[in-house]
Scaffold this active site. Structure first.
Site, PDB file in Angstrom:
ATOM      1  N   GLU A 132       0.881  -1.166   0.000  1.00 55.46           N
ATOM      2  CA  GLU A 132       0.000   0.000   0.000  1.00 55.46           C
ATOM      3  C   GLU A 132       0.918   1.215   0.000  1.00 55.46           C
ATOM      4  O   GLU A 132       1.832   1.299   0.822  1.00 55.46           O
ATOM      5  CB  GLU A 132      -0.879   0.044   1.257  1.00 55.46           C
ATOM      6  CG  GLU A 132      -1.882   1.193   1.170  1.00 55.46           C
ATOM      7  CD  GLU A 132      -2.511   1.611   2.494  1.00 55.46           C
ATOM      8  OE1 GLU A 132      -3.414   2.420   2.484  1.00 55.46           O
ATOM      9  OE2 GLU A 132      -2.097   1.132   3.532  1.00 55.46           O
ATOM     10  N   LYS A 173       4.531   0.545   9.973  1.00 52.27           N
ATOM     11  CA  LYS A 173       4.593   1.828   9.271  1.00 52.27           C
ATOM     12  C   LYS A 173       4.043   2.949  10.136  1.00 52.27           C
ATOM     13  O   LYS A 173       4.518   4.076  10.073  1.00 52.27           O
ATOM     14  CB  LYS A 173       3.817   1.735   7.950  1.00 52.27           C
ATOM     15  CG  LYS A 173       4.627   1.064   6.861  1.00 52.27           C
ATOM     16  CD  LYS A 173       4.059   1.348   5.487  1.00 52.27           C
ATOM     17  CE  LYS A 173       3.199   0.202   5.018  1.00 52.27           C
ATOM     18  NZ  LYS A 173       2.770   0.343   3.612  1.00 52.27           N
ATOM     19  N   ARG A 192       5.516 -12.512   9.600  1.00 56.54           N
ATOM     20  CA  ARG A 192       6.218 -11.278   9.250  1.00 56.54           C
ATOM     21  C   ARG A 192       7.538 -11.227   9.989  1.00 56.54           C
ATOM     22  O   ARG A 192       7.743 -11.904  10.991  1.00 56.54           O
ATOM     23  CB  ARG A 192       5.350 -10.071   9.571  1.00 56.54           C
ATOM     24  CG  ARG A 192       5.101  -9.878  11.049  1.00 56.54           C
ATOM     25  CD  ARG A 192       4.122  -8.730  11.329  1.00 56.54           C
ATOM     26  NE  ARG A 192       4.239  -7.660  10.368  1.00 56.54           N
ATOM     27  CZ  ARG A 192       3.202  -6.958   9.907  1.00 56.54           C
ATOM     28  NH1 ARG A 192       1.990  -7.236  10.306  1.00 56.54           N
ATOM     29  NH2 ARG A 192       3.381  -5.981   9.076  1.00 56.54           N
TER      30      ARG A 192
END
Length: 561
Positions: free
Chosen positions: A36, A271, A261
């Site tokens: 994204e 983020k 992850r």
RNA sequence: UGGGGUGUAGCCAAGUGGUAAGGCAGCGGACUCUGACUCCGCCAUUCGGGGGUUCAAAUCCUCCCACCCCAGCCA
């Protein structure tokens, strides 16, 4: 696609793909990296990039770069550009396979109408608060929306008017009609379209309704005929929803596979938190060399190849894990050891006068740029009566195992003479050692060792006072002072920041030859570590050096005990 | 306490019923004009725990424990 050589050991994803290929379920492998564009890429994304592009390369398939740009309030062109730059820097190329979920907005909207026509979606007027109440909890089922019974005709009319901009932002949503009692909250009539008047970086103001990620991601994979859709663990609960959409819409059904992850010690990977560090100026920007972002690591001097090696070395699995930062640092050392020319630099200068060397005289020593790679050539290093050595290489009262300078001790100057420490000069006021007066053995120049002379164990780096180039050096250390910030939930991120993550040295001294170093050039300052010429703050002839990583230092370990 | 996951050495991670790969770290040694690099050797009688099936279990069954994720009109 031209990709770097990709090593990939066996892992559970490869096993699945092997089975799919063997059974004939798929003839080829098509993956995708779906960021994204709401921030910069970090080392966690690198794991996904190396996995997706690596798998595609391993199976001679292809990997798409697709931007999941369904939320215009957070996404920006700046991020799109930065992401592409980072993926290329990492060494991967997607050729013409660049896509955006926004490319599919028209198709996605048509899918929405199709669901409405099948009476599998409805327009809901509940407020966000009401929606939350109706949703139920983890242990209690939800309640059906009072708008759930609207007719297909009314829903279609309402949806079209949503798109036409007749309603206020947030006043209505389109929801899938699934099961408010499902133990999986994702299936409790999830929202699939919302009204949002925001300018999209690619579609501008063409739309005032936007699909939710859950209604875009799986379908985008389907449209692109992705065979293996890799994502992180938290989306496992969403898989049944994607399955439901594909079935209801009667479209190609990609297989989603989830993996854990990446977490790294002494840093954060979300983020949201990285954005906070940037906005609150705890770091100089997304590309601050302490950041775990790819742009930060690039500026820090981490080679792309080292990051690829790292991603291979850590493997891929489904268990939550925290990888020690030293693993990454070792990959960086491995790479730089081979590629970085050697040089000498003194971080904390201590003056040394060679008392038996003629005043005003000088000479040059020749030194290889790399001890194991003669192709890198040689450089010359000027020597004179006054030199500087690092303060760490002198101890007034050294332990036996200390092989460096001390009162009445001998040491070899790297590529130069053996010198003997005869006298210590101090600042009378503070008592601080300000100078060493030494004598040299003229028979030992350039590394020579006369017959019968005892070998010296200690070799130290140095620069000639009259010739050295003064430079700024920044020493970077871990961003956080705790290894596993996830284990410190009660503490604010700001308390976890390492106050000593950056040390600036204004007057370090390096070999004069380094004046011509270009931004991005990396060197090994012998015995100290690897240093890169900062790309942003250096000026011609006046390089600023970032310490990439120190050398392994077994002495430091000994000294601790 | 609903649902979905995960548990193999200090950190990752192979292993899919036949007797615990590999990497990193660590330890010991060799080499060395970088206390770097390189090289050699060592490093899980045991796979979260208990039962069970089997000639044979990290792998199959069963019960239990621990940790992670999910109640955004974020992704």
């Amino acid at each position: 696609m031209s990709q770097p050589e990709v090593q990939m050991g066996p892992n559970f994803i490869r096993n699945i793909i092997d089975e799919d290929l063997a059974s004939g379920k798929h003839q080829t492998v098509i993956t995708r990296f779906p960021p994204e564009p709401n921030g910069y890429l970090h080392i966690g994304h690198a794991k996904s990039i190396c996995l997706n592009f690596g798998l595609a390369s391993y199976y001679r398939g292809r990997c798409h770069l697709r931007f999941d740009d369904t939320n215009p309030v957070k996404e920006e062109q700046e991020y799109i550009d930065a992401i592409k730059e980072d993926v290329r820097w990492l060494g991967f190329e997607w050729d013409e396979y660049e896509f955006h979920a926004s490319d599919y907005f028209e198709t996605l909207y048509a899918y929405a109408e199709k669901l409405v026509e099948k009476d599998q979606a409805f327009v809901c007027d509940l407020t966000p608060d009401e929606m939350r109440e109706y949703r139920g909890t983890l242990t209690e089922p939800g309640k059906q929306s009072p708008f759930r019974g609207r007719s297909v005709e009314e829903n279609l009319d309402l949806l079209r008017r949503m798109r036409a901009g007749e309603f206020a932002d947030g006043s209505r949503v389109l929801r899938a009609k699934i099961d408010m009692a499902s133990p999986n909250l994702n299936l409790r009539d999830p929202i699939i379209y919302r009204i949002l008047r925001a300018t999209h970086p690619r579609t501008g103001d063409a739309w005032c309704i936007y699909p939710m990620y859950d209604f875009a991601h799986g379908q985008s994979d389907s449209i692109e005929e992705i065979t293996h859709s890799l994502c992180t663990l938290e989306f496992q609960d969403h898989r049944p929803l994607y399955d439901w959409f594909c079935e209801a819409l009667e479209i190609y059904h990609p297989q989603q596979i989830e993996f854990a992850r990446l977490n790294l010690t002494y840093t954060v990977m979300s983020k949201r938190r990285l954005l906070e560090l940037v906005n609150e100026k705890h770091v100089s920007g997304w590309d601050d060399p302490r950041m775990p972002t790819l742009s930060g690591m690039r500026r820090r001097g981490f080679p792309a190849a080292a990051i690829r090696t790292f991603c291979e070395r850590i493997g891929v699995g489904k268990s939550d894990s925290v990888i020690d930062m030293t693993v990454l640092e070792d990959c960086v050392r491995e790479e730089l050891d081979q590629s970085a020319p050697r040089a000498m630099g003194v971080l904390r200068p201590l003056k040394v006068t060679i008392t038996n060397y003629p005043e005003g005289a000088s000479e040059e020593f020749t030194a290889p740029c790399h001890p194991k790679n003669p192709e890198m050539g040689c450089r010359t290093i000027p020597f004179s009566r006054e030199i500087y050595v690092d303060r760490d290489d002198f101890m007034e009262d050294p332990p036996k195992k200390f092989f460096r300078l001390g009162p009445d001790r001998e040491v070899r100057l790297r590529y130069g003479y053996i010198i003997h420490c005869d006298e210590i000069i101090r600042d009378p006021a503070s008592g601080e050692v300000t100078e060493l007066r030494c004598s040299y053995d003229p028979e030992t120049g350039g590394g020579k060792l006369p017959e019968g002379r005892k070998k010296v164990k200690g070799i130290i780096h140095w620069v000639s006072a009259a010739h050295a180039l003064p430079v700024k050096v920044r020493l970077y250390d871990r961003l956080l002072s705790v290894a596993d910030p996830a284990g410190e939930k009660q503490r604010d991120d700001r308390e976890l920041l390492n106050p000593d993550s950056l040390e600036q040295i204004d007057k370090a001294l390096v070999e004069p030859g380094l004046a011509t170093a270009e931004p991005g050039d990396a060197f090994q300052f012998e015995r100290l570590g690897y240093f890169v010429v900062d790309a942003a703050d250096s000026e011609p002839g006046r390089p600023v050096f970032n310490r990439v990583v120190t050398l392994r230092d077994t002495w430091a370990k000994v000294a601790e005990n």
